[in-house]
Design a protein around this motif. Structure first.
Motif, PDB file in Angstrom:
ATOM      1  N   ARG A  23       0.849  -1.200   0.000  1.00 51.12           N
ATOM      2  CA  ARG A  23       0.000   0.000   0.000  1.00 51.12           C
ATOM      3  C   ARG A  23       0.886   1.251   0.000  1.00 51.12           C
ATOM      4  NH1 ARG A  23      -3.229  -2.452   4.602  1.00 51.12           N
ATOM      5  NH2 ARG A  23      -4.511  -3.955   3.501  1.00 51.12           N
ATOM      6  N   ALA A  24       1.966   1.215   0.771  1.00 52.98           N
ATOM      7  CA  ALA A  24       2.906   2.345   0.783  1.00 52.98           C
ATOM      8  C   ALA A  24       3.574   2.488  -0.584  1.00 52.98           C
ATOM      9  CB  ALA A  24       3.949   2.168   1.886  1.00 52.98           C
ATOM     10  N   VAL A  25       3.903   1.363  -1.209  1.00 50.60           N
ATOM     11  CA  VAL A  25       4.518   1.378  -2.537  1.00 50.60           C
ATOM     12  C   VAL A  25       3.571   2.025  -3.549  1.00 50.60           C
ATOM     13  CG1 VAL A  25       5.232  -0.109  -4.468  1.00 50.60           C
ATOM     14  CG2 VAL A  25       6.069  -0.579  -2.152  1.00 50.60           C
ATOM     15  N   ARG A  80      10.286  -6.804  -7.566  1.00 51.46           N
ATOM     16  CA  ARG A  80       9.686  -6.864  -8.907  1.00 51.46           C
ATOM     17  C   ARG A  80       8.166  -6.702  -8.800  1.00 51.46           C
ATOM     18  NH1 ARG A  80      10.997 -11.707 -10.146  1.00 51.46           N
ATOM     19  NH2 ARG A  80      13.160 -11.169 -10.496  1.00 51.46           N
ATOM     20  N   THR A  81       7.553  -7.421  -7.865  1.00 49.60           N
ATOM     21  CA  THR A  81       6.107  -7.300  -7.634  1.00 49.60           C
ATOM     22  C   THR A  81       5.750  -5.882  -7.208  1.00 49.60           C
ATOM     23  OG1 THR A  81       5.939  -9.622  -7.020  1.00 49.60           O
ATOM     24  CG2 THR A  81       4.186  -8.163  -6.229  1.00 49.60           C
ATOM     25  N   ALA A  82       6.555  -5.311  -6.320  1.00 48.72           N
ATOM     26  CA  ALA A  82       6.300  -3.951  -5.842  1.00 48.72           C
ATOM     27  C   ALA A  82       6.438  -2.936  -6.975  1.00 48.72           C
ATOM     28  CB  ALA A  82       7.244  -3.610  -4.691  1.00 48.72           C
ATOM     29  N   ALA A  83       7.411  -3.116  -7.848  1.00 47.59           N
ATOM     30  CA  ALA A  83       7.600  -2.198  -8.971  1.00 47.59           C
ATOM     31  C   ALA A  83       6.386  -2.232  -9.892  1.00 47.59           C
ATOM     32  CB  ALA A  83       8.873  -2.556  -9.741  1.00 47.59           C
ATOM     33  N   ALA A  87       4.074   0.982 -10.722  1.00 47.32           N
ATOM     34  CA  ALA A  87       3.802   1.412 -12.096  1.00 47.32           C
ATOM     35  C   ALA A  87       2.298   1.487 -12.340  1.00 47.32           C
ATOM     36  CB  ALA A  87       4.473   0.457 -13.090  1.00 47.32           C
ATOM     37  N   ALA A  88       1.559   0.522 -11.812  1.00 42.71           N
ATOM     38  CA  ALA A  88       0.103   0.529 -11.969  1.00 42.71           C
ATOM     39  C   ALA A  88      -0.516   1.740 -11.279  1.00 42.71           C
ATOM     40  CB  ALA A  88      -0.490  -0.759 -11.414  1.00 42.71           C
TER      41      ALA A  88
END
Length: 156
Positions: A23-25, A80-83, A87-88
């Motif tokens: 959520r922070a990401v 990778r998942t966080a990136a 991006a989304a």
């Protein structure tokens, strides 16, 4: 008349792969996108050969603040998942780093190396008794950071 302060140019956000940290990401990604800033997603991890007793002791003392990530490959998957999540949410320029070390030291080191002007952390651990007595990643990072810190409300 002086120039107005410019928007943030480099934003660092930490993640351990938990839904709370993601959520922070997402918030950091939206902010970085709005500012045209580069977002650096960082994950601290323990080496895979870490002593199991050391890991258990950290979890006993720190509870939810203990390491979520053990090993470089899981850390790479985490960032990778966080990136993708960032991006989304709107981040245009995203870089990832996975660093062996403690969460707070890792975040502060990445902020220094990247010359970041904003650090984004979730609030997990700020409200609990353990966090108040022992410190927490967001509290310690906020207190020690040399740049602005945004604490995102990520827990219910």
């Amino acid at each position: 008349m002086s120039e107005p302060a410019s928007a943030y140019s480099t934003v660092v956000v930490g993640t351990d792969g938990s839904e709370s940290s993601l959520r922070a990401v997402a918030r950091a990604g939206a902010l970085a996108g709005a500012c045209g800033a580069t977002l650096v997603v960082a994950c601290a991890y323990l080496p895979t050969e870490a002593d199991e007793r050391e890991l258990a002791r950290a979890q006993d003392v720190l509870g939810d603040e203990a390491y979520q990530v053990v090993g470089a490959h899981p850390a790479e998957d985490t960032v990778r998942t966080a990136a993708e999540r960032a991006a989304a949410a709107g981040a245009g320029k995203v870089r990832t780093v996975a660093v062996m070390g403690s969460p707070v030291e890792t975040l502060l080191d990445v902020v220094r190396r990247e010359n970041a002007d904003l650090l984004v952390v979730g609030n997990r651990g700020l409200n609990g008794i353990k966090g108040r007595l022992l410190g927490s990643v967001p509290a310690d990072a906020t207190r020690r950071s040399q740049c602005d810190v945004l604490v995102v409300h990520t827990t219910d």
